[in-house]
Every structure is written in structure tokens, then in C-alpha cells.
Design a protein around this motif. Structure first.
Motif, mmCIF file in Angstrom:
data_model
loop_
_atom_site.group_PDB
_atom_site.id
_atom_site.type_symbol
_atom_site.label_atom_id
_atom_site.label_comp_id
_atom_site.label_asym_id
_atom_site.label_seq_id
_atom_site.Cartn_x
_atom_site.Cartn_y
_atom_site.Cartn_z
ATOM 1 N N ALA A 1 0.853 -1.180 0.000
ATOM 2 C CA ALA A 1 0.000 0.000 0.000
ATOM 3 C C ALA A 1 0.883 1.222 0.000
ATOM 4 C CB ALA A 1 -0.850 -0.017 1.261
ATOM 5 N N PRO A 2 0.416 2.367 -0.444
ATOM 6 C CA PRO A 2 1.236 3.585 -0.366
ATOM 7 C C PRO A 2 1.779 3.758 1.049
ATOM 8 C CG PRO A 2 -0.769 4.028 -1.575
ATOM 9 C CD PRO A 2 -0.855 2.607 -1.103
ATOM 10 N N PRO A 3 3.046 4.016 1.166
ATOM 11 C CA PRO A 3 3.722 3.787 2.434
ATOM 12 C C PRO A 3 3.593 4.900 3.469
ATOM 13 C CG PRO A 3 5.250 4.498 0.784
ATOM 14 C CD PRO A 3 3.919 4.512 0.139
ATOM 15 N N ALA A 4 2.399 5.477 3.601
ATOM 16 C CA ALA A 4 2.240 6.519 4.621
ATOM 17 C C ALA A 4 2.551 5.962 6.007
ATOM 18 C CB ALA A 4 0.824 7.068 4.584
ATOM 19 N N ALA A 5 2.197 4.710 6.190
ATOM 20 C CA ALA A 5 2.422 4.092 7.500
ATOM 21 C C ALA A 5 3.898 3.894 7.791
ATOM 22 C CB ALA A 5 1.714 2.764 7.560
ATOM 23 N N PHE A 6 4.712 3.933 6.758
ATOM 24 C CA PHE A 6 6.138 3.677 6.951
ATOM 25 C C PHE A 6 6.962 4.960 6.902
ATOM 26 C CE2 PHE A 6 4.389 -0.194 4.964
ATOM 27 C CZ PHE A 6 4.440 -0.980 6.093
ATOM 28 N N ALA A 7 6.262 6.078 6.875
ATOM 29 C CA ALA A 7 6.981 7.365 6.854
ATOM 30 C C ALA A 7 7.644 7.588 8.211
ATOM 31 C CB ALA A 7 5.990 8.477 6.563
ATOM 32 N N PRO A 8 8.712 8.344 8.244
ATOM 33 C CA PRO A 8 9.368 8.629 9.523
ATOM 34 C C PRO A 8 8.409 9.314 10.483
ATOM 35 C CG PRO A 8 10.671 9.429 7.655
ATOM 36 C CD PRO A 8 9.354 8.999 7.112
ATOM 37 N N PRO A 9 8.616 9.157 11.788
ATOM 38 C CA PRO A 9 7.682 9.745 12.753
ATOM 39 C C PRO A 9 7.685 11.274 12.678
ATOM 40 C CG PRO A 9 9.674 8.960 13.843
ATOM 41 C CD PRO A 9 9.741 8.473 12.441
ATOM 42 N N ALA A 10 6.556 11.858 13.002
ATOM 43 C CA ALA A 10 6.486 13.325 13.022
ATOM 44 C C ALA A 10 7.143 13.820 14.308
ATOM 45 C CB ALA A 10 5.035 13.779 12.957
ATOM 46 N N ALA A 11 8.253 14.487 14.178
ATOM 47 C CA ALA A 11 8.957 15.034 15.346
ATOM 48 C C ALA A 11 9.689 16.279 14.865
ATOM 49 C CB ALA A 11 9.937 14.006 15.907
ATOM 50 N N PRO A 12 8.942 17.374 14.704
ATOM 51 C CA PRO A 12 9.517 18.565 14.040
ATOM 52 C C PRO A 12 10.699 19.163 14.801
ATOM 53 C CG PRO A 12 7.144 18.803 14.401
ATOM 54 C CD PRO A 12 7.564 17.581 15.124
ATOM 55 N N LEU A 13 11.606 19.679 14.025
ATOM 56 C CA LEU A 13 12.776 20.366 14.569
ATOM 57 C C LEU A 13 12.863 21.693 13.824
ATOM 58 C CD1 LEU A 13 14.954 19.567 16.633
ATOM 59 C CD2 LEU A 13 16.295 18.602 14.783
ATOM 60 N N HIS A 14 12.912 22.775 14.566
ATOM 61 C CA HIS A 14 12.928 24.085 13.908
ATOM 62 C C HIS A 14 14.233 24.267 13.134
ATOM 63 C CE1 HIS A 14 12.238 28.184 13.002
ATOM 64 N NE2 HIS A 14 13.203 28.632 13.773
ATOM 65 N N MET A 15 14.104 24.598 11.873
ATOM 66 C CA MET A 15 15.296 24.729 11.030
ATOM 67 C C MET A 15 15.268 26.084 10.333
ATOM 68 S SD MET A 15 16.747 21.683 8.688
ATOM 69 C CE MET A 15 18.430 21.757 8.099
ATOM 70 N N PRO A 16 15.798 27.117 11.009
ATOM 71 C CA PRO A 16 15.693 28.455 10.400
ATOM 72 C C PRO A 16 16.579 28.584 9.159
ATOM 73 C CG PRO A 16 17.096 28.511 12.343
ATOM 74 C CD PRO A 16 16.551 27.120 12.255
ATOM 75 N N LYS A 17 16.099 29.385 8.223
ATOM 76 C CA LYS A 17 16.913 29.655 7.025
ATOM 77 C C LYS A 17 18.081 30.555 7.416
ATOM 78 C CE LYS A 17 14.509 27.587 3.760
ATOM 79 N NZ LYS A 17 15.056 26.378 3.154
#
Lengths: 588, 71
Positions: free
Chosen positions: B22-38
Motif C-alpha cells: 500500500a502507499p507507504p504513509a504508514a512507513f513514513a518517519p515519525p512526526a517530530a519537528p525540529l525548527h530549522m531556520p533559514k
């Protein structure tokens, strides 16, 4: 820790100053000798121009020689800190892919995962395959092969896959998007290329080293080229395995806290990366504006600007990559690097960068404009011969004896020998060092290694004008504003038909022919002197075709031929298990 | 009931099972945002101008008084 870092910085400062001073002195001496030689019959602007060009090109050669000499003389490295016992940090291995053969790429992930678990299953390491693939057929195959990878490795929850809808920012953008969305889940990330392979024990050692030094932002390994089959590929693989460790040691002696990043086979501290490496788009249209192509140099510079240490640990073994198998693929990759490095001209005045980072940008730019400097020197030399007046043997009236101009031949020959020495001497010294230390045993023994060094020198000298032509074209295309785009890498066996070689190299033949004709017409005295440049250009298609052919057994031997690294054996085993019928997807 | 079930041929044991994916949404990396300023990579022109003016002012201050400098 801080004291050690400071002393490393001070030591590096002295070493850098020594290397820069030595190379500038050598260049100044060469420029001066040439000026005296050229001005013997009176000074003209072409003499000054040529002396300047000799200064610049000799500096570049001398810089390489100085790096090699440093590598040969700086054997003792300070002890590197490593965290003993249990590892606390969580690590993810990032594998960015872009239109690659998923069977081969995912088999590498399986091999590394096996290797990690065999080395120490207690250290938590996960994988994230980050697809930027644009070809839907390959993307579908990626998903199928990912399912197979998961099943084989029991990897659910620790091996991840995602595909971006839009590949904004190319590889750097792919990693950036991953870090911004998921980076907080891990402490460290090992950044790989699709063709990278690393031993599990090496990955663990990198994790222990970055964990031991809280200011270490990035740790780079020196990857060895593997699996080369063609004559060109084997020669490159030999040079990378035999010479590069010495050059890397020289580089490591000069790095201080602002070491290099080559874009892959390195571990980063994700907090530092997120803090410092969000790359903006540069103002203006490509090739100078837009997304940063050679992002790795910039990321290293930004980490250093943020106060993080960037370090190359050249002692780390078990780090591998594959290289181009023919001149055309090499030139294609080089075109991308050329545009990326020239784009760094826009960053030379970026605020807050360390002076060494700026110098690294200058080096990267110089690597691509050096061929143009040589070409300009050749053109100026032809022009100088054309415009030189005939010598006047009787300059004084009523004086019956001829006055011969000063013979400056010795200076010209001395200069040529010096330049040739700067080209050849580092490699010969590396060979002698390898024989003396016993390192040559793994490269076919003392005789075998020396033979390979001489053949590699000969081959690289013969194909140098062809590479010079490709590089010059790349630089001119970039300067004329042509964007090279982002072509995928070829990972096949690299063999080219003669028709393909002819199509790729006929323009070089034409330029070689034109160069010979121009020299014959304008400066016939230089015709034979320029044959080492014009002749290989003339036969460029033959060279491109011949060097892409499969090399015979035992040509340019490397240690990996005799003792295949365990992770390569694992990779082969996975590939064998994953052979047809699942491998029906052919990647162009 | 059993008579209506389709007869499915057995797969050979050694043949790998075709993965259904199946389209691998279930296998995507976990959502754990990290602020990455430009990051800022281009110097602000105003800062450059200010630095230039400051440099010039320092240069003028260092010059001895004379015709070129009042006072």
C-alpha cells in the motif's frame, strides 16, 4: 575538551600558514623565473600576463603538493575521544535516493542493517530512505522493494520510507525537509549517498565519537571507492585508495575545527544541523542563483560559523562509495560540481564565516578555473611567439660581430621540470612512503604498487587534456548562464560503445585539431611542445571508449580485491537473494 | 458451502511471495519537528554601508590635522 579543541585550532593555524606560505613562495618563484625568461628580449604585456598565469597555476599545483607533504609528515594524530559503554543517543541513517535502482540501493540498507546488528545490537540505529525519485515507474518499484526490505529485516518501526511530492532543493532540500519534519526523533544522523556502504562497526564508532564530544557537529569519514570495473574506474579507485588517505591526512592536519564535509558518509548532530544548515535560495536565476548545488561545503561552513566543530577522521575505515566508470559519467558529475563550486563565489562575503571556510570556497572555485588558466597560458604563449620580433644580431652600427641574446633555455627547462615535479612528486613520495611502511603490500606489493602508480600517472596525464576540455566547457557554460540541472547518476557497468564515445568526444577532437592547426600557423616552434595536450584531444573519442572497457584481472589492484569487506559480502548476498524474478525494473 | 470455494493452486515453497504494497504513509518517519531556520548568506547592504562609513570615520580620525582635516 575545550582546551583540546583550542590547541587543535592553534596547531592547525600554524600548519595552514606554513602550507599557504610554502605554496605562495613556490608560485612566486615560478612566476619570477618565467618573467626573467620571458623578459630576456624586452618586457611586453604578454610576458607579464604569462608570468601571472604561471604564478596562479603553480600555486594550485604547489598547494596540492603541500597537502601531500603534510599528510606524509603528520603521522601522529591526537587521541580521539570516544564514549565508552552504553550509547545514549539515537541515530538515524539517512539514504536519499533519486531515480536509483531500488533493488541495489535497498540491498545496501539491508547489508548495513545486518552489519550493525552483528556488530552490536544494543546501539539503537534506524534507517530513513528519503526518495526524491521523479520517475513513477521507479517509485512504484521502490515501494515494492521497500516492502521486501521490511520483511527481510523485520524493520517495521525502525526502517522508514517516504517520497516527496516535489523535490525542492534537491538532495539538501530532501534532507532539510526530513530534519524539519522528523529530526527531533533522533540525536544523530548519518548522511549517505544512494551508493554508500558502511560497516556497522564504523557507524558505531562514529556514534561513540560524536557522543563523546558535545561540540562536535559533524564527523566526516574518508570513503573508499569500490566495485570499479572499467580501466578508468579502476584507475580512479586505485588513486582514491592509495593516494587519497595521505592527502586526507594532510587536510586533517590543517582542518582545526573547520574540517570538510563531502556530502555523505558522515555523521551529524541533528540539533546543530537544524540550528545552522537551513539553506536559503540565493538571489538571482541559476546557475549562480537559486538552490545551492554544492551544499556540503556550505553546510560545513555554516556549522563552523555556528561554533560547532566539523572534523574529518581519516583513521576511520569501513566507509565506501562507488565512482563513475567512464569519462562521460565523470564529466557529467563534474558539471554539477563545477556549477556548485562556482556558485560559491556568491558566498565569499557571507556574514560571519570563518576565514578558513572562505578559503575552502576559493579552493573549490580554483579547482575549476585552473584548467582555464592553463588554456589561457597556452594561448598567450602562442600569441607571444607570433608577436615576438626576429632577434637583431647586429644592433650596433659599424660593429662587425654579432650580438647573441642571453640564453634563457636553462630557466625554461628548470621551470618545466619544477612544474612537472609538483605534479608527479607527491604521488611518487606517497608510493615510497607506502613501500617503506608496508602499506604497499595490500596494493600488489612494492613492485605492483609502484607499477600501478606509474600506470596511473601515465593514464591520468593522457586523459588530463580530455578532462580539461570537459571542465573548461563546464566553466564556460556556467559563466554563460546555462544551468546544468540535476541529472541522475549512472550506476551501470559504464561500458560505452565507440559510437557513444564518438558522440561525447568528437567536439574535443575538433578543438584539438583546431589547436594544432593554429599552433602550426602561428607558432610552429611550439607544435611539438603542445603535442602532449593536442594529441590526446585529437583522439579523445578513442580514449573515452578505451578507458570505459572492462579492465583485466589484477589491473590497479586494491586491498578490497583480496579481502572483500564484510559489508560488501553482505550486500552481494542480499542482491543474490533478491535476484530475478523481482528485478524486472530496469533503471535507465 | 465448501463446494463453492475457488480452487487455488499452491505456490512453490521457494518462490518469493510477491509483495503487496500500500502507499507507504504508514512507513513514513515519525512526526517530530525540529525548527530549522533559514540561514543568512548574503551580507545586508546596509550593514556593509555602515561598516564602510565607520571605517572611513576611523581613518579620518587617525589622520593628523592639516589642510585635509579641519581642526
Amino acid at each position: 575538551m575545550a582546551g583540546r579543541a583550542e590547541s587543535r585550532g592553534e596547531r592547525a593555524g600554524g600548519t595552514r600558514a606554513l602550507a599557504v606560505a610554502a605554496s605562495v613562495l613556490a608560485a612566486a618563484a615560478a612566476g619570477m623565473v618565467f618573467y626573467i625568461y620571458g623578459a630576456a628580449d624586452g618586457v611586453d604585456p604578454l610576458d607579464v600576463l604569462r608570468a601571472g598565469l604561471i604564478f596562479l597555476s603553480t600555486w594550485w599545483l604547489a598547494w596540492g603538493a603541500a597537502t601531500a607533504l603534510l599528510g606524509l609528515t603528520s603521522r601522529q594524530r591526537p587521541a580521539v575521544a570516544r564514549a565508552p559503554g552504553a550509547v545514549c543517543g539515537r541515530t538515524v541513517v539517512i539514504v536519499p535516493v533519486y531515480n536509483e535502482d531500488p533493488r541495489v540501493t535497498f540491498a545496501r540498507v539491508a547489508a548495513m542493517d545486518d552489519s550493525l546488528r552483528a556488530a552490536d545490537p544494543s546501539i539503537p540505529v534506524e534507517f530513513a530512505i528519503l526518495s526524491d525519485t521523479r520517475d513513477d515507474r521507479i517509485a512504484t518499484a521502490e515501494q515494492r522493494w521497500f516492502a521486501r526490505l521490511l520483511a527481510r529485516q523485520h524493520g517495521e518501526g525502525r526502517i522508514f520510507y517516504r517520497r516527496r511530492e516535489r523535490n525542492t532543493g534537491r538532495k539538501a532540500g530532501n534532507i532539510e525537509e526530513f530534519v524539519a519534519a522528523s529530526g527531533a526523533a533522533w540525536d544523530y544522523a548519518v548522511i549517505l549517498d544512494a551508493d554508500s556502504l558502511m560497516e556497522g562497526a564504523t557507524l558505531h564508532e562514529m556514534i561513540r565519537r560524536i557522543e563523546a564530544d558535545p561540540r562536535l557537529g559533524l564527523l566526516q569519514t574518508l570513503p573508499k571507492v569500490i566495485r570499479a570495473r572499467s580501466i578508468f574506474g579502476r584507475a580512479m579507485q586505485f588513486a582514491a585508495g592509495f593516494h587519497s588517505p595521505v592527502f586526507a591526512r594532510g587536510l586533517a592536519a590543517m582542518q582545526g575545527r573547520t574540517g570538510p564535509f563531502w556530502g555523505h558518509n558522515a555523521i551529524v548532530r541533528l540539533r546543530a544541523w537544524a540550528e545552522c544548515c537551513g539553506l536559503p535560495e540565493l538571489p538571482g536565476p541559476p546557475p549562480f542563483g537559486g538552490h545551492i548545488l554544492s551544499h556540503d561545503y556550505v553546510e560545513a561552513a555554516l556549522l563552523a560559523r555556528g561554533g560547532w566543530t566539523v572534523r574529518l577522521d581519516d583513521d576511520l575505515q569501513g566507509s565506501y562509495e562507488e565512482g563513475p566508470e567512464n569519462i562521460v559519467d565523470h564529466a557529467k558529475r563534474d558539471r554539477r560540481w563545477c556549477q556548485g563550486n562556482l556558485q560559491h563565489a556568491k558566498l565569499l562575503d557571507a556574514p560571519g564565516l570563518k576565514p578558513w571556510s572562505r578559503f575552502v570556497f576559493v579552493q573549490g572555485i580554483f579547482a575549476y578555473i585552473a584548467p582555464l588558466i592553463w588554456l589561457a597560458f597556452i594561448a598567450a604563449s602562442i600569441a607571444a611567439v607570433y608577436w615576438t620580433p626576429e632577434p637583431d644580431y647586429f644592433p650596433y652600427e659599424n660593429w662587425p660581430f654579432p650580438v647573441f641574446p642571453d640564453d634563457q633555455t636553462a630557466k625554461a627547462v628548470g621551470l618545466a621540470v619544477g612544474v612537472f615535479g609538483l605534479l608527479v612528486m607527491p604521488k611518487l613520495l606517497v608510493a615510497l612512503d607506502a613501500i617503506a611502511t608496508g602499506r604497499a603490500r595490500c596494493f600488489g606489493g612494492a613492485g605492483g604498487a609502484l607499477r600501478s602508480v606509474l600506470w596511473e600517472l601515465l593514464l591520468s596525464s593522457v586523459i588530463a587534456p580530455v578532462l580539461l576540455a570537459f571542465q573548461s566547457r563546464s566553466v564556460l557554460q556556467v559563466l554563460l548562464g546555462r544551468d546544468g540541472g540535476w541529472p541522475p547518476n549512472n550506476r551501470g557497468d559504464g561500458g560505452l560503445s565507440f559510437a557513444e564515445a564518438w558522440a561525447a568526444g568528437r567536439w574535443i577532437s575538433l578543438w584539438g585539431l583546431a589547436g594544432m592547426a593554429a599552433t602550426h600557423l602561428l607558432a610552429p616552434v611550439l607544435l611539438y611542445w603542445l603535442l602532449p595536450v593536442t594529441l590526446p584531444m585529437l583522439v579523445a573519442p578513442v580514449l573515452i571508449w578505451w578507458t570505459s572497457r572492462t579492465a583485466g584481472a589484477g589491473v590497479f589492484p586494491v586491498p578490497e580485491d583480496a579481502a572483500m569487506p564484510p559489508v560488501l559480502t553482505r550486500h552481494d548476498a542480499v542482491l543474490a537473494a533478491w535476484a530475478a524474478p523481482e528485478s524486472e525494473v530496469e533503471v535507465a | 458451502m465448501t463446494a463453492h470455494l475457488p480452487i487455488v493452486p499452491r505456490k512453490p515453497v521457494d518462490r518469493p511471495k510477491a509483495p503487496s504494497f500500500a502507499p507507504p504513509a504508514a512507513f513514513a518517519p515519525p512526526a517530530a519537528p525540529l525548527h530549522m531556520p533559514k540561514q543568512v548568506l548574503t551580507p545586508a547592504p546596509r550593514a556593509l554601508w555602515r561598516a564602510l562609513r565607520r571605517g572611513l570615520a576611523r581613518l579620518i580620525a587617525a589622520l593628523p590635522p592639516g589642510r585635509h582635516r579641519p581642526g
